[in-house]
Design a protein around this motif. Sequence first.
Motif, PDB file in Angstrom:
ATOM      1  N   PRO A 154      18.504 -13.042  -9.733  1.00  0.00           N
ATOM      2  CA  PRO A 154      18.715 -13.890 -10.914  1.00  0.00           C
ATOM      3  C   PRO A 154      17.468 -14.569 -11.461  1.00  0.00           C
ATOM      4  N   GLN A 155      16.354 -14.525 -10.744  1.00  0.00           N
ATOM      5  CA  GLN A 155      15.139 -15.187 -11.216  1.00  0.00           C
ATOM      6  C   GLN A 155      13.955 -14.250 -11.058  1.00  0.00           C
ATOM      7  N   GLY A 156      12.836 -14.642 -11.683  1.00  0.00           N
ATOM      8  CA  GLY A 156      11.593 -13.902 -11.508  1.00  0.00           C
ATOM      9  C   GLY A 156      11.510 -12.674 -12.392  1.00  0.00           C
ATOM     10  N   ALA A 157      10.555 -11.776 -12.045  1.00  0.00           N
ATOM     11  CA  ALA A 157      10.320 -10.581 -12.855  1.00  0.00           C
ATOM     12  C   ALA A 157      11.590  -9.751 -12.950  1.00  0.00           C
ATOM     13  N   GLY A 158      11.973  -9.412 -14.174  1.00  0.00           N
ATOM     14  CA  GLY A 158      13.161  -8.579 -14.373  1.00  0.00           C
ATOM     15  C   GLY A 158      14.449  -9.261 -13.979  1.00  0.00           C
ATOM     16  N   ARG A 169       0.831  -1.211   0.000  1.00  0.00           N
ATOM     17  CA  ARG A 169       0.000   0.000   0.000  1.00  0.00           C
ATOM     18  C   ARG A 169       0.861   1.254   0.000  1.00  0.00           C
ATOM     19  N   ALA A 170       1.968   1.227   0.747  1.00  0.00           N
ATOM     20  CA  ALA A 170       2.831   2.407   0.827  1.00  0.00           C
ATOM     21  C   ALA A 170       3.597   2.646  -0.466  1.00  0.00           C
ATOM     22  N   ILE A 171       4.035   1.582  -1.100  1.00  0.00           N
ATOM     23  CA  ILE A 171       4.923   1.730  -2.264  1.00  0.00           C
ATOM     24  C   ILE A 171       4.157   1.693  -3.583  1.00  0.00           C
ATOM     25  N   ALA A 172       3.211   0.752  -3.705  1.00  0.00           N
ATOM     26  CA  ALA A 172       2.516   0.583  -4.987  1.00  0.00           C
ATOM     27  C   ALA A 172       1.095   1.135  -4.960  1.00  0.00           C
ATOM     28  N   GLY A 173       0.598   1.471  -3.782  1.00  0.00           N
ATOM     29  CA  GLY A 173      -0.745   2.039  -3.685  1.00  0.00           C
ATOM     30  C   GLY A 173      -1.850   1.009  -3.816  1.00  0.00           C
ATOM     31  N   VAL A 174      -1.506  -0.258  -3.696  1.00  0.00           N
ATOM     32  CA  VAL A 174      -2.503  -1.335  -3.744  1.00  0.00           C
ATOM     33  C   VAL A 174      -2.185  -2.325  -2.620  1.00  0.00           C
ATOM     34  N   GLY A 175      -3.157  -3.143  -2.291  1.00  0.00           N
ATOM     35  CA  GLY A 175      -2.945  -4.137  -1.253  1.00  0.00           C
ATOM     36  C   GLY A 175      -2.131  -5.318  -1.762  1.00  0.00           C
ATOM     37  N   ALA A 176      -1.815  -6.215  -0.827  1.00  0.00           N
ATOM     38  CA  ALA A 176      -0.975  -7.367  -1.170  1.00  0.00           C
ATOM     39  C   ALA A 176      -1.625  -8.258  -2.223  1.00  0.00           C
ATOM     40  N   GLU A 177      -2.935  -8.480  -2.090  1.00  0.00           N
ATOM     41  CA  GLU A 177      -3.630  -9.354  -3.066  1.00  0.00           C
ATOM     42  C   GLU A 177      -3.462  -8.819  -4.479  1.00  0.00           C
ATOM     43  N   GLU A 178      -3.694  -7.531  -4.635  1.00  0.00           N
ATOM     44  CA  GLU A 178      -3.616  -6.933  -5.969  1.00  0.00           C
ATOM     45  C   GLU A 178      -2.180  -6.901  -6.464  1.00  0.00           C
ATOM     46  N   PHE A 179      -1.254  -6.635  -5.576  1.00  0.00           N
ATOM     47  CA  PHE A 179       0.152  -6.603  -6.016  1.00  0.00           C
ATOM     48  C   PHE A 179       0.590  -7.981  -6.498  1.00  0.00           C
ATOM     49  N   LEU A 180       0.169  -8.997  -5.768  1.00  0.00           N
ATOM     50  CA  LEU A 180       0.506 -10.364  -6.166  1.00  0.00           C
ATOM     51  C   LEU A 180      -0.121 -10.691  -7.529  1.00  0.00           C
ATOM     52  N   ARG A 181      -1.359 -10.245  -7.729  1.00  0.00           N
ATOM     53  CA  ARG A 181      -2.029 -10.471  -9.029  1.00  0.00           C
ATOM     54  C   ARG A 181      -1.226  -9.809 -10.151  1.00  0.00           C
ATOM     55  N   ARG A 182      -0.737  -8.611  -9.877  1.00  0.00           N
ATOM     56  CA  ARG A 182       0.025  -7.884 -10.905  1.00  0.00           C
ATOM     57  C   ARG A 182       1.329  -8.610 -11.239  1.00  0.00           C
ATOM     58  N   ILE A 183       1.964  -9.170 -10.216  1.00  0.00           N
ATOM     59  CA  ILE A 183       3.191  -9.946 -10.477  1.00  0.00           C
ATOM     60  C   ILE A 183       2.850 -11.146 -11.349  1.00  0.00           C
ATOM     61  N   ASP A 184       1.776 -11.861 -10.961  1.00  0.00           N
ATOM     62  CA  ASP A 184       1.381 -13.054 -11.712  1.00  0.00           C
ATOM     63  C   ASP A 184       1.027 -12.729 -13.161  1.00  0.00           C
ATOM     64  N   GLY A 204       2.313 -10.509 -14.926  1.00  0.00           N
ATOM     65  CA  GLY A 204       3.485 -10.059 -15.678  1.00  0.00           C
ATOM     66  C   GLY A 204       3.588  -8.553 -15.805  1.00  0.00           C
ATOM     67  N   ASP A 205       2.806  -7.829 -14.996  1.00  0.00           N
ATOM     68  CA  ASP A 205       2.817  -6.367 -15.116  1.00  0.00           C
ATOM     69  C   ASP A 205       4.200  -5.773 -14.874  1.00  0.00           C
ATOM     70  N   TYR A 206       5.029  -6.468 -14.111  1.00  0.00           N
ATOM     71  CA  TYR A 206       6.337  -5.904 -13.757  1.00  0.00           C
ATOM     72  C   TYR A 206       7.482  -6.553 -14.524  1.00  0.00           C
ATOM     73  N   ASP A 207       7.140  -7.389 -15.491  1.00  0.00           N
ATOM     74  CA  ASP A 207       8.206  -8.095 -16.221  1.00  0.00           C
ATOM     75  C   ASP A 207       9.133  -7.127 -16.953  1.00  0.00           C
ATOM     76  N   ASP A 208       8.586  -5.998 -17.379  1.00  0.00           N
ATOM     77  CA  ASP A 208       9.412  -5.032 -18.115  1.00  0.00           C
ATOM     78  C   ASP A 208       9.764  -3.814 -17.268  1.00  0.00           C
ATOM     79  N   LEU A 209       9.581  -3.934 -15.976  1.00  0.00           N
ATOM     80  CA  LEU A 209       9.932  -2.813 -15.102  1.00  0.00           C
ATOM     81  C   LEU A 209      11.438  -2.551 -15.208  1.00  0.00           C
ATOM     82  N   PRO A 210      11.837  -1.315 -15.484  1.00  0.00           N
ATOM     83  CA  PRO A 210      13.275  -1.050 -15.594  1.00  0.00           C
ATOM     84  C   PRO A 210      14.004  -1.429 -14.303  1.00  0.00           C
TER      85      PRO A 210
END
Lengths: 72, 177
Positions: B105-109, A30-45, A47-53
């Motif tokens: 080394p693994q996961g997103a990014g 909530r402090a860093i991404a502005g969403v709760g843990a459930e939603e953050f986990l969904r975003r990881i799943d 692939g929303d952060y796959d291209d995060l610099p």
Amino acid sequence: MVRAKTAATHETSAVLSPEESWRFLDAQARAIAGVGAEEFLRRIDRGDYDDLPDDLDHAATRRLILLFTGGR
Amino acid sequence: MAVSRSRRNAVEAFRLTLQQTVACVTPETLLVVQTPRNPDVLTATFPFQARGLVVLRGDQGEPRLRCSVDHSFLLDPAVVVHSTGYAYHLYDLGGTELLGYHWHPQGAGARPEAHLHVRATIGDAKLSRLHLPTGRVALEAFVRLMITEFGIAPLQADWRRLLDTAERAFVAARTWA
């Protein structure tokens, strides 16, 4: 193997339970991404952060991902 | 989920090795947080206040910098700890990232090589976006850097011995460099 030492014989609250860990992660998300843990986990799943610099400007979100995934 | 005493002890023992290192520069307690999907994958990090950024002080007790430490690890079925990633950052007091040692080394990014980001520019190159190779960086080396190069006051009189001893043990046990 790294850093393994003789096992401690006492318990400590510094190792959070699963419930405490979830509350911790929820507060961080909530402090860093502005969403709760459930939603953050969904975003990881999703692939929303796959291209995060991978740079210092996105360090907070990268740290959050590490907390949620343990780098796995 | 029930966690056996031996596994709890192994996690706490690992946490204590990291705690003894960071105790050279901060009185803050490192917590160990379980990942939501796998109870055997955990991360040592500082408490939530100020997003896990702890204040580092100079010789006169004045706030000088902030840092964060995130070290992820896996506890295998034989109750052996394996590191799975780290992010060690230094910040100014306003929370701007100055440098970060990363290994993820693994996961997103994912990026297999351990590397360093620095908030600086050389010509047109922003070093904060570049991945400067480092090899594996021990937490002890990061803490030593704070003291010897950034003027952070050590909180332990025998910090050199503590860090050297811990780093030697780490180097002897690690499986990659």
